[in-house]
Structure formats: C-alpha cells, structure tokens
Design a protein around this motif. Structure first.
Motif, PDB file in Angstrom:
ATOM      1  N   TYR A 186       0.836  -1.204   0.000  1.00 42.39           N
ATOM      2  CA  TYR A 186       0.000   0.000   0.000  1.00 42.39           C
ATOM      3  C   TYR A 186       0.870   1.253   0.000  1.00 42.39           C
ATOM      4  CZ  TYR A 186      -2.907   3.640   2.202  1.00 42.39           C
ATOM      5  OH  TYR A 186      -3.537   4.818   2.509  1.00 42.39           O
ATOM      6  N   LEU A 187       1.875   1.276   0.836  1.00 44.91           N
ATOM      7  CA  LEU A 187       2.773   2.428   0.927  1.00 44.91           C
ATOM      8  C   LEU A 187       3.539   2.630  -0.378  1.00 44.91           C
ATOM      9  CD1 LEU A 187       4.146   4.611   2.754  1.00 44.91           C
ATOM     10  CD2 LEU A 187       5.841   2.856   3.301  1.00 44.91           C
ATOM     11  N   ALA A 188       4.134   1.575  -0.898  1.00 46.27           N
ATOM     12  CA  ALA A 188       4.963   1.689  -2.103  1.00 46.27           C
ATOM     13  C   ALA A 188       4.150   2.130  -3.312  1.00 46.27           C
ATOM     14  CB  ALA A 188       5.648   0.355  -2.388  1.00 46.27           C
ATOM     15  N   VAL A 189       3.012   1.502  -3.538  1.00 45.82           N
ATOM     16  CA  VAL A 189       2.195   1.837  -4.715  1.00 45.82           C
ATOM     17  C   VAL A 189       1.623   3.240  -4.594  1.00 45.82           C
ATOM     18  CG1 VAL A 189       0.071   1.252  -5.947  1.00 45.82           C
ATOM     19  CG2 VAL A 189       1.695  -0.539  -5.333  1.00 45.82           C
ATOM     20  N   THR A 190       1.166   3.606  -3.418  1.00 41.71           N
ATOM     21  CA  THR A 190       0.586   4.934  -3.238  1.00 41.71           C
ATOM     22  C   THR A 190       1.641   6.019  -3.421  1.00 41.71           C
ATOM     23  OG1 THR A 190      -1.089   4.028  -1.749  1.00 41.71           O
ATOM     24  CG2 THR A 190      -0.712   6.407  -1.651  1.00 41.71           C
ATOM     25  N   LEU A 191       2.831   5.806  -2.875  1.00 43.66           N
ATOM     26  CA  LEU A 191       3.904   6.788  -3.060  1.00 43.66           C
ATOM     27  C   LEU A 191       4.316   6.883  -4.530  1.00 43.66           C
ATOM     28  CD1 LEU A 191       6.178   6.184   0.054  1.00 43.66           C
ATOM     29  CD2 LEU A 191       4.665   8.134  -0.383  1.00 43.66           C
ATOM     30  N   LEU A 192       4.420   5.757  -5.205  1.00 49.04           N
ATOM     31  CA  LEU A 192       4.789   5.761  -6.622  1.00 49.04           C
ATOM     32  C   LEU A 192       3.723   6.461  -7.459  1.00 49.04           C
ATOM     33  CD1 LEU A 192       6.814   4.922  -8.769  1.00 49.04           C
ATOM     34  CD2 LEU A 192       5.625   2.719  -8.910  1.00 49.04           C
ATOM     35  N   ALA A 193       2.467   6.169  -7.193  1.00 50.69           N
ATOM     36  CA  ALA A 193       1.374   6.824  -7.921  1.00 50.69           C
ATOM     37  C   ALA A 193       1.374   8.328  -7.658  1.00 50.69           C
ATOM     38  CB  ALA A 193       0.029   6.213  -7.528  1.00 50.69           C
ATOM     39  N   SER A 194       1.623   8.719  -6.423  1.00 48.18           N
ATOM     40  CA  SER A 194       1.641  10.132  -6.078  1.00 48.18           C
ATOM     41  C   SER A 194       2.786  10.864  -6.766  1.00 48.18           C
ATOM     42  CB  SER A 194       1.737  10.299  -4.566  1.00 48.18           C
ATOM     43  OG  SER A 194       1.742  11.668  -4.217  1.00 48.18           O
ATOM     44  N   VAL A 195       3.961  10.255  -6.768  1.00 48.21           N
ATOM     45  CA  VAL A 195       5.129  10.886  -7.391  1.00 48.21           C
ATOM     46  C   VAL A 195       4.948  11.007  -8.898  1.00 48.21           C
ATOM     47  CG1 VAL A 195       7.587  10.545  -7.890  1.00 48.21           C
ATOM     48  CG2 VAL A 195       6.747  10.297  -5.561  1.00 48.21           C
ATOM     49  N   LEU A 209      -1.696  14.874  -4.301  1.00 46.57           N
ATOM     50  CA  LEU A 209      -1.763  15.306  -2.900  1.00 46.57           C
ATOM     51  C   LEU A 209      -2.816  14.525  -2.118  1.00 46.57           C
ATOM     52  CD1 LEU A 209      -1.385  19.164  -3.373  1.00 46.57           C
ATOM     53  CD2 LEU A 209       0.311  17.548  -2.468  1.00 46.57           C
ATOM     54  N   GLY A 210      -3.922  14.208  -2.774  1.00 47.07           N
ATOM     55  CA  GLY A 210      -4.972  13.416  -2.127  1.00 47.07           C
ATOM     56  C   GLY A 210      -4.501  12.017  -1.773  1.00 47.07           C
ATOM     57  N   GLY A 236      -4.271  10.525   2.024  1.00 52.20           N
ATOM     58  CA  GLY A 236      -4.924   9.273   2.377  1.00 52.20           C
ATOM     59  C   GLY A 236      -4.211   8.487   3.455  1.00 52.20           C
ATOM     60  N   PHE A 237      -2.940   8.768   3.682  1.00 50.91           N
ATOM     61  CA  PHE A 237      -2.247   8.102   4.786  1.00 50.91           C
ATOM     62  C   PHE A 237      -2.795   8.564   6.130  1.00 50.91           C
ATOM     63  CE2 PHE A 237       1.235   7.728   1.553  1.00 50.91           C
ATOM     64  CZ  PHE A 237       1.162   6.347   1.431  1.00 50.91           C
ATOM     65  N   ALA A 238      -3.242   9.811   6.193  1.00 46.07           N
ATOM     66  CA  ALA A 238      -3.815  10.342   7.432  1.00 46.07           C
ATOM     67  C   ALA A 238      -5.325  10.148   7.482  1.00 46.07           C
ATOM     68  CB  ALA A 238      -3.481  11.828   7.570  1.00 46.07           C
ATOM     69  N   PHE A 275      -2.770   4.691 -15.452  1.00 40.92           N
ATOM     70  CA  PHE A 275      -4.053   4.083 -15.097  1.00 40.92           C
ATOM     71  C   PHE A 275      -3.850   2.916 -14.132  1.00 40.92           C
ATOM     72  CE2 PHE A 275      -7.532   1.046 -16.019  1.00 40.92           C
ATOM     73  CZ  PHE A 275      -8.601   1.825 -15.597  1.00 40.92           C
ATOM     74  N   SER A 276      -2.878   2.064 -14.415  1.00 38.20           N
ATOM     75  CA  SER A 276      -2.621   0.912 -13.548  1.00 38.20           C
ATOM     76  C   SER A 276      -2.218   1.334 -12.146  1.00 38.20           C
ATOM     77  CB  SER A 276      -1.531   0.022 -14.152  1.00 38.20           C
ATOM     78  OG  SER A 276      -1.948  -0.482 -15.383  1.00 38.20           O
ATOM     79  N   LEU A 277      -1.400   2.364 -12.053  1.00 40.59           N
ATOM     80  CA  LEU A 277      -1.011   2.853 -10.724  1.00 40.59           C
ATOM     81  C   LEU A 277      -2.217   3.399  -9.955  1.00 40.59           C
ATOM     82  CD1 LEU A 277       2.417   4.604 -11.385  1.00 40.59           C
ATOM     83  CD2 LEU A 277       1.981   2.616  -9.922  1.00 40.59           C
ATOM     84  N   ALA A 278      -3.090   4.124 -10.644  1.00 40.13           N
ATOM     85  CA  ALA A 278      -4.279   4.666  -9.974  1.00 40.13           C
ATOM     86  C   ALA A 278      -5.195   3.540  -9.509  1.00 40.13           C
ATOM     87  CB  ALA A 278      -5.021   5.619 -10.912  1.00 40.13           C
ATOM     88  N   VAL A 279      -5.406   2.541 -10.361  1.00 39.88           N
ATOM     89  CA  VAL A 279      -6.252   1.403  -9.984  1.00 39.88           C
ATOM     90  C   VAL A 279      -5.628   0.637  -8.818  1.00 39.88           C
ATOM     91  CG1 VAL A 279      -7.125  -0.844 -10.765  1.00 39.88           C
ATOM     92  CG2 VAL A 279      -7.356   1.168 -12.228  1.00 39.88           C
ATOM     93  N   ALA A 280      -4.322   0.410  -8.877  1.00 42.23           N
ATOM     94  CA  ALA A 280      -3.641  -0.311  -7.799  1.00 42.23           C
ATOM     95  C   ALA A 280      -3.702   0.477  -6.489  1.00 42.23           C
ATOM     96  CB  ALA A 280      -2.195  -0.593  -8.184  1.00 42.23           C
ATOM     97  N   ALA A 281      -3.513   1.786  -6.564  1.00 44.41           N
ATOM     98  CA  ALA A 281      -3.592   2.614  -5.344  1.00 44.41           C
ATOM     99  C   ALA A 281      -4.990   2.545  -4.750  1.00 44.41           C
ATOM    100  CB  ALA A 281      -3.199   4.051  -5.662  1.00 44.41           C
TER     101      ALA A 281
END
Length: 116
Positions: free
Chosen positions: A5-14, A56-57, A61-63, A101-107
């Motif tokens: 969850y952390l890795a994919v969300t950070l990658l998608a955000s970056v 940013l959203g 989402g971590f908080a 798209f894949s990163l957004a779906v995975a996140a």
C-alpha cells in the motif's frame, strides 16, 4: 500489506505529481499530447491542477483513508476520460496511459483492501 500500500501509493503520487508539474509549467510533452488530441493548450493548466490534487490526495490518504480512496478514484476516472480522448483522436499509443491508469487502480485497490 502495508508495504505494498505504501509503495504503490507513493509511486502513484510521485508520477502524478511529475505529470502535474509538466502540465503546469507548459512542458513540450503535454503540449504535443494536447495537439494530438485536438485540445487547446489552455486545458493543460486545469489538467495539471487535477493531477496535482490527485497526487496530494493520495498522500493525504495516509492520514485520512477516505481522502486517499477518493483521490485514487478520481485519478481512475481522469485516466478513463483520457483513454476516451486517445480513442477519439485515433491515437493508439497507450504505454504511458497504461502505466498511469494501472497505478491509480492499484492505489485504489490497495487503499480499499488495507483500510477495509
């Protein structure tokens, strides 16, 4: 599960953050994509703002997990609309689109599965 969850969300955000900056500063690549899609260059800044808000959203989402889910869902919708624009313009180069798209779906999936 948290590590994924952390890795994919950070990658998608970056990645969405970089795309947002490229749109906001008027980089050549987003301009060339707008030309292919038949969109005026004035749409690049609003698209950049949407991507920045999504990035940013995802971090927020971590908080507040619901914000992360909403941001990821918004990015999924954003890229579905982008897919339609590519089809309408008969541009069948979907490599970059598929990654975003894949990163957004995975996140989104990992947010929902981690937070229940």
């Amino acid at each position: 599960m948290f590590a994924a969850y952390l890795a994919v969300t950070l990658l998608a955000s970056v990645t969405n953050g970089f795309a947002a900056v490229a749109n906001l500063v008027g980089h050549d690549y987003p301009r060339s994509q707008a030309d292919k899609m038949g969109l005026p260059h004035s749409t690049m800044r609003p698209f950049g703002v949407l991507l920045a808000l999504g990035a940013l959203g995802l971090l927020a989402g971590f908080a507040v997990p619901v914000l992360g889910a909403l941001a990821a869902g918004g990015l999924v919708l954003y890229f579905l609309v982008a897919f339609g624009a590519h089809l309408r313009a008969r541009d069948y180069h979907f490599g970059g689109w598929a990654m975003f798209f894949s990163l957004a779906v995975a996140a989104l999936a990992l947010n929902l599965s981690y937070h229940g």
